[in-house]
Design an enzyme around this catalytic site. Sequence first.
Site, PDB file in Angstrom:
ATOM      1  CB  CYS A  47       3.440  10.125   0.719  1.00 53.00           C
ATOM      2  SG  CYS A  47       2.091  10.252   1.903  1.00 53.00           S
TER       3      CYS A  47
ATOM      4  CG  ASP B 135       0.979   3.978   3.711  1.00 54.00           C
ATOM      5  OD1 ASP B 135       0.608   2.791   3.626  1.00 54.00           O
ATOM      6  OD2 ASP B 135       0.216   4.943   3.552  1.00 54.00           O
TER       7      ASP B 135
ATOM      8  CB  CYS C  58      -0.790   9.316   4.137  1.00 56.33           C
ATOM      9  SG  CYS C  58      -1.305   9.208   2.440  1.00 56.33           S
TER      10      CYS C  58
ATOM     11  CB  CYS D  85      -0.929   0.033   1.198  1.00 55.68           C
ATOM     12  SG  CYS D  85      -2.049  -1.362   1.246  1.00 55.68           S
TER      13      CYS D  85
END
Lengths: 385, 144
Positions: free
Chosen positions: B59, B35, B103, B33
């Site tokens: 990110c 992360d 995130c 995914c």
Amino acid sequence: MKPVYFDHAATTPVDPRVFEAMTPFFCERFGNPSEPHRLGREARSAVDQARARVAALLGAGENEIVFTAGGTEADNLALFGSLARLQPGHLVVSAVEHPAVMEAARALNGRGWDVDYVPVDGDGVVDREAYRAAFRDDTRLVSVMTANNVVGTVQPVAELARIAHQKGALFHTDAVQAVGSLPVDVDELGVDMLSLSGHKLHGPKGVGALYVRRGTRLQPLLHGGGQERRLRSGTENVPGIVGLGVAMTLACEAMPEVRPRLERLRDRLVAGVLARVPEVTLLGHPTDRLPGNAAFAVRYVEGESLLLRLDARGFTVSSGSACAAGSDEPSPVVQALGVRPEDAHGSLRVSLGRENTEEEVDAFLDALPPIVDELRRMSPLYAKR
Amino acid sequence: MYTDLVLDHFTNPRNVGEIEEADGVGEVGNPVCGDVTRISIAVGEGDVITDVKFKTFGCGAAVATSSMLTEMVVGKSLREAADVSNVAVAEALGGLPPKKMHCSNLAADALQAAIRDYLLRSGREAEIDEILASPPKAPEPSSH
């Protein structure tokens, strides 16, 4: 060092000569080309001149060029326009198409069309065997891009178009990345429709064109005053069309000098990255690729993080990571090449343009390794590799 | 799209690394995914978090929220630290773009996992539910 722009596959700066050519058509020569008065005739003649230029550069006839509001509209006009009048049948596209084609195909699928997405090999080239096998008796249209926007791979369009015609299907190609960077001739490619865009070749945003081979029947997406031979109603974007004509002329004139220079710069960048950064893979075909495209998968690093770090150091690049694209999935194009999703998250695209220099490439090669190193030291995946 | 504070925490992340001989370690996320966050904690007298370090593959938002979280929870008791929600971290950063909210879920989740790990290691299983009263989460897209 001043900021370095390495994102030409996303968009390009307008060439000052293009801007200069466009300027009079905003405030002075602002006429509507459909009007018979002097101002209108002036505008008409400017549009006609741009059309003649674009047509000649593609090896096409003037009445085979339809100006649109960009590449996306040209792609949509090609797919919807050529299929709208038909009973739903079968459509073939490659697995690495730009969203403008991919989403149009999906929308057609929602209207009853069967769509096959032909896979590509590890270099991003359409799998010929799967391509041939995809055709059905009711295959009406094929759309395969000339060169890929993410990984730069150039497709064997002439060969694919020939096969499509043998099977009785029309062939469209999205040549948005190729026009202005590589020689593009509609007869050599043998395509029925071809999309291009102004802002990818140092022209303005908001203008593009669809080449439509004589005899290819299309229905318009936009209905109205019947401009562009009834295929694209709406008062012409005269400054944009003028800009597209000049930009494409300049890009094609400069190509014999620019293309080999960009290829040298690109090869220098690719060799430098592969030599200086461990665990990096070049994405796309090693040689059959756009002159300015260098795309990589950088393992154990997330692409948006890499992009932002490079940006902070003055290098503007792109990434196909999910987060950079604002989606949940990393680039479908990178995944179509067989790259694992966890590695696809580390995709980095450097796209060079004609104003880039060797010094800029070398500065990038100095800046990249410590940034990757720092991000990897921060990455819990790197320790476990 | 990112606030200056997010970019600051991303560019100069605080407390990056791993505590050697940590009292608790938590790792959440999935490389597929895009992360993964790993948080290690040192716990001192009175259940106070004396040190926190993080490692994040992710990110800008994932890195910035990890960094901000570590700053927010040092010196707090386990219970107070467990109450710091993903939403609170995002707010402390001056907000995140809507697409980036998912995130930001990793950091606080990783801390909770580290606290759980600490309690398990110290034979205090019975206290887990009480200390880790679950704080509200940002909405997640269905694929995550």
